[in-house]
Scaffold this motif. Sequence first.
Motif, PDB file in Angstrom:
ATOM      1  N   ASN A 125     -61.068  20.570   9.895  1.00 23.96           N
ATOM      2  CA  ASN A 125     -62.281  21.378   9.950  1.00 23.96           C
ATOM      3  C   ASN A 125     -62.608  21.807  11.379  1.00 23.96           C
ATOM      4  OD1 ASN A 125     -62.733  21.232   7.158  1.00 23.96           O
ATOM      5  ND2 ASN A 125     -63.863  19.313   7.355  1.00 23.96           N
ATOM      6  N   ALA A 126     -62.387  20.911  12.327  1.00 27.21           N
ATOM      7  CA  ALA A 126     -62.659  21.229  13.729  1.00 27.21           C
ATOM      8  C   ALA A 126     -61.732  22.332  14.223  1.00 27.21           C
ATOM      9  CB  ALA A 126     -62.500  19.979  14.592  1.00 27.21           C
ATOM     10  N   VAL A 127     -60.480  22.292  13.802  1.00 27.76           N
ATOM     11  CA  VAL A 127     -59.522  23.323  14.208  1.00 27.76           C
ATOM     12  C   VAL A 127     -59.914  24.681  13.629  1.00 27.76           C
ATOM     13  CG1 VAL A 127     -57.116  24.091  14.020  1.00 27.76           C
ATOM     14  CG2 VAL A 127     -57.635  21.698  14.567  1.00 27.76           C
ATOM     15  N   GLU A 128     -60.305  24.708  12.374  1.00 29.77           N
ATOM     16  CA  GLU A 128     -60.765  25.965  11.771  1.00 29.77           C
ATOM     17  C   GLU A 128     -61.965  26.513  12.537  1.00 29.77           C
ATOM     18  OE1 GLU A 128     -61.499  25.463   7.632  1.00 29.77           O
ATOM     19  OE2 GLU A 128     -59.402  25.018   7.143  1.00 29.77           O
ATOM     20  N   ASP A 129     -62.847  25.632  12.957  1.00 29.98           N
ATOM     21  CA  ASP A 129     -64.043  26.051  13.689  1.00 29.98           C
ATOM     22  C   ASP A 129     -63.680  26.670  15.037  1.00 29.98           C
ATOM     23  OD1 ASP A 129     -66.984  26.076  13.792  1.00 29.98           O
ATOM     24  OD2 ASP A 129     -66.734  24.684  15.460  1.00 29.98           O
ATOM     25  N   ILE A 130     -62.680  26.109  15.709  1.00 30.71           N
ATOM     26  CA  ILE A 130     -62.229  26.669  16.991  1.00 30.71           C
ATOM     27  C   ILE A 130     -61.827  28.130  16.823  1.00 30.71           C
ATOM     28  CG2 ILE A 130     -60.381  26.595  18.721  1.00 30.71           C
ATOM     29  CD1 ILE A 130     -60.316  23.525  18.254  1.00 30.71           C
ATOM     30  N   PHE A 131     -61.043  28.408  15.809  1.00 31.09           N
ATOM     31  CA  PHE A 131     -60.535  29.760  15.618  1.00 31.09           C
ATOM     32  C   PHE A 131     -61.627  30.710  15.126  1.00 31.09           C
ATOM     33  CE2 PHE A 131     -56.762  27.330  16.094  1.00 31.09           C
ATOM     34  CZ  PHE A 131     -55.811  28.208  16.592  1.00 31.09           C
ATOM     35  N   ASN A 132     -62.506  30.218  14.279  1.00 32.57           N
ATOM     36  CA  ASN A 132     -63.616  31.059  13.823  1.00 32.57           C
ATOM     37  C   ASN A 132     -64.521  31.449  14.984  1.00 32.57           C
ATOM     38  OD1 ASN A 132     -62.755  30.946  11.157  1.00 32.57           O
ATOM     39  ND2 ASN A 132     -64.074  29.216  10.637  1.00 32.57           N
ATOM     40  N   LYS A 133     -64.821  30.497  15.858  1.00 31.72           N
ATOM     41  CA  LYS A 133     -65.689  30.778  16.997  1.00 31.72           C
ATOM     42  C   LYS A 133     -64.997  31.683  18.020  1.00 31.72           C
ATOM     43  CE  LYS A 133     -68.729  26.774  16.605  1.00 31.72           C
ATOM     44  NZ  LYS A 133     -69.173  25.474  17.172  1.00 31.72           N
ATOM     45  N   THR A 134     -63.680  31.574  18.102  1.00 33.16           N
ATOM     46  CA  THR A 134     -62.928  32.471  18.991  1.00 33.16           C
ATOM     47  C   THR A 134     -63.080  33.922  18.549  1.00 33.16           C
ATOM     48  OG1 THR A 134     -61.301  30.770  19.570  1.00 33.16           O
ATOM     49  CG2 THR A 134     -60.616  33.076  19.817  1.00 33.16           C
ATOM     50  N   ILE A 135     -62.937  34.161  17.258  1.00 36.79           N
ATOM     51  CA  ILE A 135     -63.067  35.524  16.735  1.00 36.79           C
ATOM     52  C   ILE A 135     -64.504  36.015  16.870  1.00 36.79           C
ATOM     53  CG2 ILE A 135     -62.829  36.973  14.688  1.00 36.79           C
ATOM     54  CD1 ILE A 135     -60.196  36.041  16.040  1.00 36.79           C
ATOM     55  N   GLU A 136     -65.466  35.135  16.646  1.00 34.40           N
ATOM     56  CA  GLU A 136     -66.872  35.514  16.817  1.00 34.40           C
ATOM     57  C   GLU A 136     -67.154  35.939  18.260  1.00 34.40           C
ATOM     58  OE1 GLU A 136     -69.260  32.245  15.602  1.00 34.40           O
ATOM     59  OE2 GLU A 136     -68.606  32.311  13.507  1.00 34.40           O
ATOM     60  N   ALA A 137     -66.554  35.243  19.206  1.00 33.42           N
ATOM     61  CA  ALA A 137     -66.829  35.502  20.620  1.00 33.42           C
ATOM     62  C   ALA A 137     -66.049  36.691  21.170  1.00 33.42           C
ATOM     63  CB  ALA A 137     -66.511  34.254  21.446  1.00 33.42           C
ATOM     64  N   PHE A 138     -64.787  36.815  20.766  1.00 35.43           N
ATOM     65  CA  PHE A 138     -63.912  37.782  21.429  1.00 35.43           C
ATOM     66  C   PHE A 138     -63.297  38.828  20.501  1.00 35.43           C
ATOM     67  CE2 PHE A 138     -63.496  33.903  24.219  1.00 35.43           C
ATOM     68  CZ  PHE A 138     -64.269  34.415  25.250  1.00 35.43           C
ATOM     69  N   GLY A 139     -63.440  38.670  19.198  1.00 30.49           N
ATOM     70  CA  GLY A 139     -63.019  39.712  18.275  1.00 30.49           C
ATOM     71  C   GLY A 139     -61.591  39.647  17.799  1.00 30.49           C
ATOM     72  N   ARG A 140     -60.707  39.011  18.556  1.00 33.34           N
ATOM     73  CA  ARG A 140     -59.311  38.893  18.136  1.00 33.34           C
ATOM     74  C   ARG A 140     -58.654  37.737  18.904  1.00 33.34           C
ATOM     75  NH1 ARG A 140     -55.880  42.653  17.658  1.00 33.34           N
ATOM     76  NH2 ARG A 140     -54.039  41.642  18.516  1.00 33.34           N
ATOM     77  N   LEU A 141     -57.427  37.439  18.512  1.00 34.22           N
ATOM     78  CA  LEU A 141     -56.641  36.395  19.168  1.00 34.22           C
ATOM     79  C   LEU A 141     -55.253  36.957  19.457  1.00 34.22           C
ATOM     80  CD1 LEU A 141     -56.278  33.398  20.047  1.00 34.22           C
ATOM     81  CD2 LEU A 141     -55.449  32.944  17.719  1.00 34.22           C
ATOM     82  N   ASP A 142     -54.776  36.759  20.678  1.00 35.69           N
ATOM     83  CA  ASP A 142     -53.464  37.270  21.071  1.00 35.69           C
ATOM     84  C   ASP A 142     -52.460  36.170  21.390  1.00 35.69           C
ATOM     85  OD1 ASP A 142     -54.078  40.321  21.407  1.00 35.69           O
ATOM     86  OD2 ASP A 142     -55.718  39.265  22.404  1.00 35.69           O
ATOM     87  N   LEU A 143     -52.954  35.003  21.793  1.00 35.34           N
ATOM     88  CA  LEU A 143     -52.057  33.924  22.200  1.00 35.34           C
ATOM     89  C   LEU A 143     -52.643  32.578  21.827  1.00 35.34           C
ATOM     90  CD1 LEU A 143     -49.590  32.839  23.934  1.00 35.34           C
ATOM     91  CD2 LEU A 143     -51.203  32.780  25.855  1.00 35.34           C
ATOM     92  N   LEU A 144     -51.800  31.714  21.286  1.00 31.14           N
ATOM     93  CA  LEU A 144     -52.119  30.296  21.108  1.00 31.14           C
ATOM     94  C   LEU A 144     -51.114  29.489  21.910  1.00 31.14           C
ATOM     95  CD1 LEU A 144     -53.318  27.719  19.796  1.00 31.14           C
ATOM     96  CD2 LEU A 144     -51.748  28.112  17.871  1.00 31.14           C
ATOM     97  N   PHE A 145     -51.602  28.678  22.844  1.00 34.95           N
ATOM     98  CA  PHE A 145     -50.743  27.742  23.558  1.00 34.95           C
ATOM     99  C   PHE A 145     -51.015  26.356  23.012  1.00 34.95           C
ATOM    100  CE2 PHE A 145     -49.762  25.595  27.915  1.00 34.95           C
ATOM    101  CZ  PHE A 145     -48.540  25.147  27.430  1.00 34.95           C
ATOM    102  N   ASN A 146     -50.109  25.881  22.157  1.00 32.29           N
ATOM    103  CA  ASN A 146     -50.196  24.537  21.584  1.00 32.29           C
ATOM    104  C   ASN A 146     -49.725  23.534  22.632  1.00 32.29           C
ATOM    105  OD1 ASN A 146     -51.153  24.715  18.836  1.00 32.29           O
ATOM    106  ND2 ASN A 146     -49.247  25.776  18.329  1.00 32.29           N
ATOM    107  N   ASN A 147     -50.658  23.076  23.444  1.00 27.97           N
ATOM    108  CA  ASN A 147     -50.311  22.215  24.559  1.00 27.97           C
ATOM    109  C   ASN A 147     -50.737  20.766  24.356  1.00 27.97           C
ATOM    110  OD1 ASN A 147     -49.835  21.529  27.560  1.00 27.97           O
ATOM    111  ND2 ASN A 147     -52.020  21.138  27.279  1.00 27.97           N
ATOM    112  N   ALA A 148     -51.768  20.521  23.557  1.00 27.87           N
ATOM    113  CA  ALA A 148     -52.283  19.159  23.387  1.00 27.87           C
ATOM    114  C   ALA A 148     -51.172  18.220  22.932  1.00 27.87           C
ATOM    115  CB  ALA A 148     -53.416  19.156  22.371  1.00 27.87           C
ATOM    116  N   GLY A 149     -51.109  17.060  23.554  1.00 31.61           N
ATOM    117  CA  GLY A 149     -50.059  16.115  23.194  1.00 31.61           C
ATOM    118  C   GLY A 149     -50.451  14.685  23.494  1.00 31.61           C
TER     119      GLY A 149
END
Length: 249
Positions: free
Chosen positions: A65-89
């Motif tokens: 649910n938290a991950v879905e929220d990250i992406f939803n808020k990204t679109i709300e703030a900036f309108g689109r997504l161009d890059l995901l850097f999966n860095n967390a490890g």
Amino acid sequence: MSQTQLKTAIVTGASSGIGKHSAIALSKAGWNVVLTARRLGHLMDTATLCPGPTLVLAANITDENAVEDIFNKTIEAFGRLDLLFNNAGANAKTVPIESMSLETFQSVINVNVIGTFLATRQAIRIFKTQEPRGGRIINNGSISAHTPRPHTVPYTASKHAITGLTKCTALDGRAFNITCTQIDIGNALTDMATMGSGALQPDGNVKPEATFDVEHVASTIVHIASLPPDVAVLEVVIMAARAPYVGRG
């Protein structure tokens, strides 16, 4: 140029290390940057070093649910997504497999594999439906995705899994203008690095290993991110020239 006209990147694990430096480099290159990790205070520290628009979202990358929220808020703030850097490890202490607890093994897999899957799934959903369609994903692998260190079963297994996820994402995204890269890093010098003080070698000795400036990783991320959508980079290995890799010794 307004922030909604800039390209937008999500960087996971942006509170320290490679994620922090890469997020700052993307911001300096003119990107909107969404910073996410568990530690809000450290994320705010990263944000203060980003000259461009940022969105700070503290979250656990293994929480669906938290991950879905990250992406939803990204679109709300900036309108689109161009890059995901999966860095967390995540990593674990080096112990023989017979001494490895299931809890420890699963905790590494959850962050490195499940977290990457959850973020990738959300990015793909956006990439397929936004206009213009498409986007780019970069997965932080490791030279351990090719050659393991001694007593690193959970970490090495997780990074081999990332290789499979990267290739599947690249293949399945091909028809939708989606590219996927795995960057395999060997001994970048960050606040999280320990190789300079000594790493376990295949012969049982603990020896310091060569490191290199993390800014070279960050600039590589920016370069890949800046490529046109008809150019794909499947895999990059960047490492200290004197670091053990082939044969690990």
